[in-house]
Write an enzyme that holds these catalytic residues in place. Structure first.
Site, PDB file in Angstrom:
ATOM      1  N   CYS A 167       0.821  -1.216   0.000  1.00  0.00           N
ATOM      2  CA  CYS A 167       0.000   0.000   0.000  1.00  0.00           C
ATOM      3  C   CYS A 167       0.850   1.258   0.000  1.00  0.00           C
ATOM      4  CB  CYS A 167      -0.933  -0.007   1.204  1.00  0.00           C
ATOM      5  SG  CYS A 167      -1.860   1.526   1.385  1.00  0.00           S
ATOM      6  N   CYS A 177      -1.652   1.841  -2.863  1.00  0.00           N
ATOM      7  CA  CYS A 177      -2.627   2.916  -2.625  1.00  0.00           C
ATOM      8  C   CYS A 177      -2.016   4.307  -2.615  1.00  0.00           C
ATOM      9  CB  CYS A 177      -3.326   2.702  -1.283  1.00  0.00           C
ATOM     10  SG  CYS A 177      -3.700   0.997  -0.880  1.00  0.00           S
ATOM     11  N   LYS A 182      -0.387   5.441  -6.010  1.00  0.00           N
ATOM     12  CA  LYS A 182      -1.490   5.424  -6.980  1.00  0.00           C
ATOM     13  C   LYS A 182      -2.380   6.636  -6.820  1.00  0.00           C
ATOM     14  CE  LYS A 182      -5.091   3.843  -5.597  1.00  0.00           C
ATOM     15  NZ  LYS A 182      -5.565   2.480  -5.670  1.00  0.00           N
ATOM     16  N   TYR A 240      -8.784  -3.508 -11.147  1.00  0.00           N
ATOM     17  CA  TYR A 240      -8.786  -2.110 -10.737  1.00  0.00           C
ATOM     18  C   TYR A 240      -7.389  -1.508 -10.841  1.00  0.00           C
ATOM     19  CZ  TYR A 240      -6.977  -3.331  -6.061  1.00  0.00           C
ATOM     20  OH  TYR A 240      -6.203  -3.775  -5.028  1.00  0.00           O
ATOM     21  N   GLU A 274      -6.876   1.824 -13.019  1.00  0.00           N
ATOM     22  CA  GLU A 274      -6.361   3.000 -12.316  1.00  0.00           C
ATOM     23  C   GLU A 274      -5.067   3.494 -12.959  1.00  0.00           C
ATOM     24  OE1 GLU A 274      -8.032   2.300  -7.760  1.00  0.00           O
ATOM     25  OE2 GLU A 274      -6.091   1.459  -8.334  1.00  0.00           O
ATOM     26  N   HIS A 295     -26.520  20.967  -0.141  1.00  0.00           N
ATOM     27  CA  HIS A 295     -26.576  21.457  -1.523  1.00  0.00           C
ATOM     28  C   HIS A 295     -25.559  22.581  -1.730  1.00  0.00           C
ATOM     29  CE1 HIS A 295     -28.428  22.015  -5.426  1.00  0.00           C
ATOM     30  NE2 HIS A 295     -28.451  23.330  -5.209  1.00  0.00           N
ATOM     31  N   GLU A 315     -25.591  14.454  -2.076  1.00  0.00           N
ATOM     32  CA  GLU A 315     -27.010  14.701  -1.814  1.00  0.00           C
ATOM     33  C   GLU A 315     -27.923  13.915  -2.752  1.00  0.00           C
ATOM     34  OE1 GLU A 315     -28.770  18.529  -2.814  1.00  0.00           O
ATOM     35  OE2 GLU A 315     -27.035  18.997  -4.076  1.00  0.00           O
TER      36      GLU A 315
END
Length: 622
Positions: free
Chosen positions: A184, A189, A192, A325, A329, A597, A602
């Site tokens: 990682c 991670c 990346k 993935y 990615e 908002h 939302e």
């Protein structure tokens, strides 16, 4: 499972230390019987004094009173107060050749029943066994210095245990290696996400003109500047991990660990020097490494994610092989910094993820200049020119017929999956079972292997999610159960995750395919909509690309069992809703929530259109 018998602090006999038992196993099959045997051996292994007893047995009471009078902490399993106690006693008799209680163990030595325990006390043998120092160098050795291993090691040290971490990175075929912290931090991670951010900044530069920013120079990206900054950050993380281990008095050894016999491991450093260490318990946290194709030229000329993030030169025109993935990615951020990128896909995108969402991810990437070669696999990689980068010819064949094709690229990045690092650490010498096909380690619900003193966490586990936060959580909780009298197990259900493609995809819970498989289509309601982020409006970006979807179980109060979002900052949005899903989120609760908002999140508070209605979900405004 076996029921829990725990002493109440105020009423426990002197010296008694209440310890949790594993609740509820029914010993109706060979597999369940083996699991019961493993757990009993684990209790014997883990406790200085272990008494298998019955609460009404006067002989058992005498033995408890003996240890209390000696001021010795002991642990009890009352066989008359657990589920299927007869089966427990039967398996105990197989282990000890003793059919009666009490059945007493001291420092893993079988004392026997009441009479033999008192005879040992009178002869002085019991005192000698009680005084025996630990036969091991360490309470715990963790093999693997990644996220899960470090979390487990540090938690065990906080709980007062003597701990060692063995970590050694075998260089990739291209010669890449890295420091402490695992995949990682070094090649996963962290770099990346930073390269993904570099690509997003490029898009922001493009958008900025519409927001009034004026600049004359054509912006261009410098690969070397980016990688140097990222590697400097990673270096600081490597150092912080070492400092943290030192502060907690965890021994860190930069050597390759391999079991040589029970409770004993050989550590080999870069110079080939070997040292052996012993421990009462071991945790395997060795993770995974990228898989290669097994074709001509793959290891000689191709790179993987192990190499990409520290590559000293810009990769240029790149072929990404794979649809994981990791593949998407990497393809995404390489294209985002201006490179010519092609993705070669054998079958489906993002296998295991919601396939509607996966196709939307691929469609967005394709619309933004990434080329996809579907239903092809490479069969040969040949070097045409040396250089940094050089030129490579790739020959590929169709998965559906005799068709072949060729292409020339500067770099070929393989992202076709990962293999567990379990086959060369001597597990066969101590009898730890692995899945021979995948290399994964089967464990029970407390991360225990079939060998009672050996545990595993992280990506090596069979049937568990391969995610850094999962490994960290599992590692911490494992240490607390082993050394802190805690009960909590890692919850592998409803774990959120995000794929950091150019348009991020966040999800939590079940894919639509899996939900249909588990609950049947007629029992589900799927609410969905496209949405248009306000930031995209002025920039003139597409108003029907971002997408939100929830999958609800109609016959459980419309509980949300699947959450999916494709849009900017999907990870940030998903993290919040994941908490709600842990709390039993329903469609009504979403409807009752007032949205913020204008935000992307939302949209989940205003979902009205169901898939079953067939109504149009296109957006024309904010």
């Amino acid at each position: 499972r076996l029921g829990s018998v725990r002493g109440v602090p105020g009423s426990s006999p002197p010296g008694r230390r209440a310890r949790p038992w594993f609740p509820g196993i029914s010993c109706t099959s060979a597999e369940a019987r083996e699991e019961l045997r493993r757990r009993l051996l684990g209790l014997i292994e883990d406790n200085r004094v272990m008494i298998f007893s019955k609460s009404y047995c006067p002989h058992s009471t005498r033995v408890k009173e003996l240890f209390s009078s000696l001021g010795v902490e002991y642990n009890i399993l009352e066989l008359d107060q657990v589920d299927d106690g007869a089966s427990v006693q039967e398996v105990l008799s197989e282990i000890t050749n003793q059919i009666t209680v009490p059945n007493v163990f001291v420092n893993k030595v079988h004392m026997g029943g009441c009479d033999r325990t008192f005879q040992a006390h009178q002869s002085g043998l019991l005192q000698k066994l009680l005084q025996k120092e630990s036969a091991y160098d360490y309470d715990l050795i963790v093999i693997g210095g990644g996220s899960g291993g470090l979390a487990c090691a540090q938690e065990a040290a906080i709980l007062g245990k003597k701990v060692m971490v063995l970590d050694f990175v075998v260089p990739s075929p291209q010669g890449t290696s890295w420091g402490l912290g695992g995949t990682c931090v070094n090649v996963g991670c962290v770099p990346k996400k930073l390269m993904h951010q570099a690509a997003l900044l490029g898009q922001a530069l493009s958008d900025s003109r519409k927001f009034g920013w004026e600049y004359n120079q054509q912006a261009k990206h410098n690969w070397e500047t980016m990688t140097e900054a990222i590697q400097n950050h990673i270096g600081s993380l490597n150092w912080s991990y070492r400092v943290s281990l030192r502060e907690k008095a965890v021994a860190y050894v930069n050597s390759y660990g391999e079991f040589v016999e029970h409770h004993k491991i050989k550590a080999t450093n870069r110079k080939g020097q070997e040292t052996c260490y012993t421990a009462a318990k071991f945790v395997i946290a060795t993770g995974e490494r990228p898989r290669y194709l097994g074709i001509q030229g793959d290891k000689e000329y191709c790179i993987t994610s192990d190499d990409l993030f520290s590559l000293p030169y810009c990769p240029g025109k790149t072929l990404v092989v794979g649809a994981s993935y990791v593949a998407l990615e990497c393809a995404g951020f390489l294209a985002g910094i201006g490179l010519d990128v092609t993705v070669m896909v054998r079958s489906v995108l993002l296998r295991g993820f919601d396939q509607e969402m996966a196709e939307k991810v691929g469609s967005y990437m394709e619309q933004h200049g990434i080329k996809f070669l579907r239903k092809f696999i490479p069969v040969m990689v040949q070097q045409l020119e040396k250089g940094l980068p050089g030129k490579l010819k790739v020959v590929a064949k169709s998965t559906e017929g005799p068709e072949t094709m060729e292409g020339v690229y500067n770099t070929v990045l393989l992202a076709i999956g990962r293999d567990s690092c379990t086959r060369k650490i001597g597990l066969e010498k101590i009898g730890v079972k692995i899945n021979e096909k995948t290399g994964k380690i089967p464990v029970n619900d407390v991360e225990q292997t079939n060998v009672p003193y050996v545990y595993a966490v992280g990506d090596v586990l069979e049937g568990k999610l391969e995610l850094t936060p999962v490994a960290i959580q599992a590692g911490k909780l494992l240490a607390r159960r082993l050394f802190g009298d805690h009960l909590e197990k890692c919850d592998y259900i409803n774990v959120p995750t995000t794929v950091f493609t150019p348009l991020e995809y966040g999800c939590c819970g079940l894919s639509e395919e899996k939900a249909i498989e588990v609950y049947k289509k007629e029992n589900l309601e799927v609410y969905h909509t496209f949405f248009w982020p306000l930031e995209w409006t002025v920039a003139g970006r597409d108003n029907n690309t971002c997408y939100a979807k929830i999958i609800c179980n109609k016959f459980n109060n419309n509980r949300v069992i699947g959450f999916h979002i494709l849009g900017p900052n999907a990870g940030e949005v998903t993290q919040g809703f994941a908490v709600a899903m842990k709390c039993g989120l329903t469609k009504q609760l979403l409807d009752d929530t007032i949205g913020i908002h204008p935000t992307c999140g939302e949209v989940f508070t205003t979902l009205e259109i169901t898939k079953s209605s067939g109504l149009d979900i296109s957006q024309k405004g904010c």
